[in-house]
Scaffold this active site. Sequence first.
Site: not given
Ligand code: PHB
Length: 407
Positions: A201, A293, A297
């Site tokens: 992230y 997203p 969750k």
């Molecule tokens: C995803 O892999 O699609 C994904 C992963 C983490 C998130 C949102 C989507 O916070």
Amino acid sequence: MRTQVGIIGAGPAGLMLAHLLHLEGIDSVVLETRGRAYVESRVRAGVLEHDTAQLLADTGVGARMRREGLVHTGLELRFEGVSRRIDLAALTSGRGITVYGQQEVVKDLIAARLAAGGEILFDVTDVELAGIDSDAPVIRFAHEGTIRELNCLVVAGCDGFHGVSRGSIPASARRTVEHTYPFSWLGVLAQAAPSAHELIYAQHERGFALHSMRSPEVTRLYLQVPNGTESSDWPTARIWDELHTRLATNDGFTLKEGPILEQGVTPMRSFVTEPMRYGQLFLAGDAAHIVPPTGAKGLNLAIADVRFLAEALTTWFRQGRGTGLDEYSARCLRRIWRVQHFSSWMTGLLHRPADADEFSHRLQVAQLEYVTTSTAAATTLAENYVGLPLDWSSRVDTPVTPTVPFA
Ligand code: PHB
Ligand code: APR
């Protein structure tokens, strides 16, 4: 047609509910407007909380997930050119997440339902609810050119944000709380090996970026983009340039590229409908709530709802006691609001609003440094990310007990 529980929608919520009810000997029929191939290939989320993965395994639909899913015990927060790892497992007594695409969960659930003789009608149209405030609700729909009626005792509205269930509750009997974020996500699926073992992230002055994955050969990536962005505004070269920039580190992280298999823009929204029950209609999953997203969750919350609902319906059908059904909405909503807060907090921690100034940027970096150095702050992130225990909300009534959540 007649069944005990009429389920509208064959997403994770509707299918998991049908599966859990079947294990308790309760009949259901699932009605889905899309075709089977469509629901099995629609690319959505991909992170299963510890207990979501455990539920799939415990109820006999987790074999492929355990084989093909990627278990992660940590994640990276990246900012100011450095990556710091949050050790999810160390902070939560060994819990973690499983990366496994939502459409894979959907495939496994459909296969299990059909193998057990369960009824799922795909490609239905004109779905309408009648008599939900009586003890004999009816779902009317068209299938293969015929108008049909499904008589049931309970209706589960699991038809997502754009379904018909929520709107079947009179406006005077429900309220919604909503928040729109000033940015969207451009999601990309690439035929490329992941560039790191874990999710990254990234907070960056040009906006948020996320590195995720689906398999050892497929990477899932996201970029914060302005609201109103069209996917066509982002040709392939621009996507990779921006991902390279936002995910860069001072020590030379390299992002692996590959052909883009799919791309699309999703708005970021928080949305909650209260209550989640009207008469014999119970809403579950995206039909009742949407979270941004960033906390991964949406799917997990949908599964938590139907666990509560299956439990309450089992007590009602078996023992004739309706207290679980009476408490369903409040029980779900306590978890939903906890998750709304976490998702909104993660979003604020990592995204750059268009009007960001030096002050807000400095606060964000200070918070990221705190979350990645203080055990207390990191634990807050970790315990929410891997998923609070299902019975967590019962602790709301006894708030100050100084116990470790994952004893
Ligand atoms: C995803 O892999 O699609 C994904 C992963 C983490 C998130 C949102 C989507 O916070
Ligand atoms: N009648 C029957 N089915 C319908 C109708 C309708 N009128 N309207 C929509 N549907 C179907 C959709 O085609 C979809 O397959 O209902 C299903 C709802 O599934 P999801 O949108 O996946 O919602 P849910 O099961 O609540 O899962 C929660 O987690 O990752 C998040 O937001 C993501 O889909 C997600 C979710």
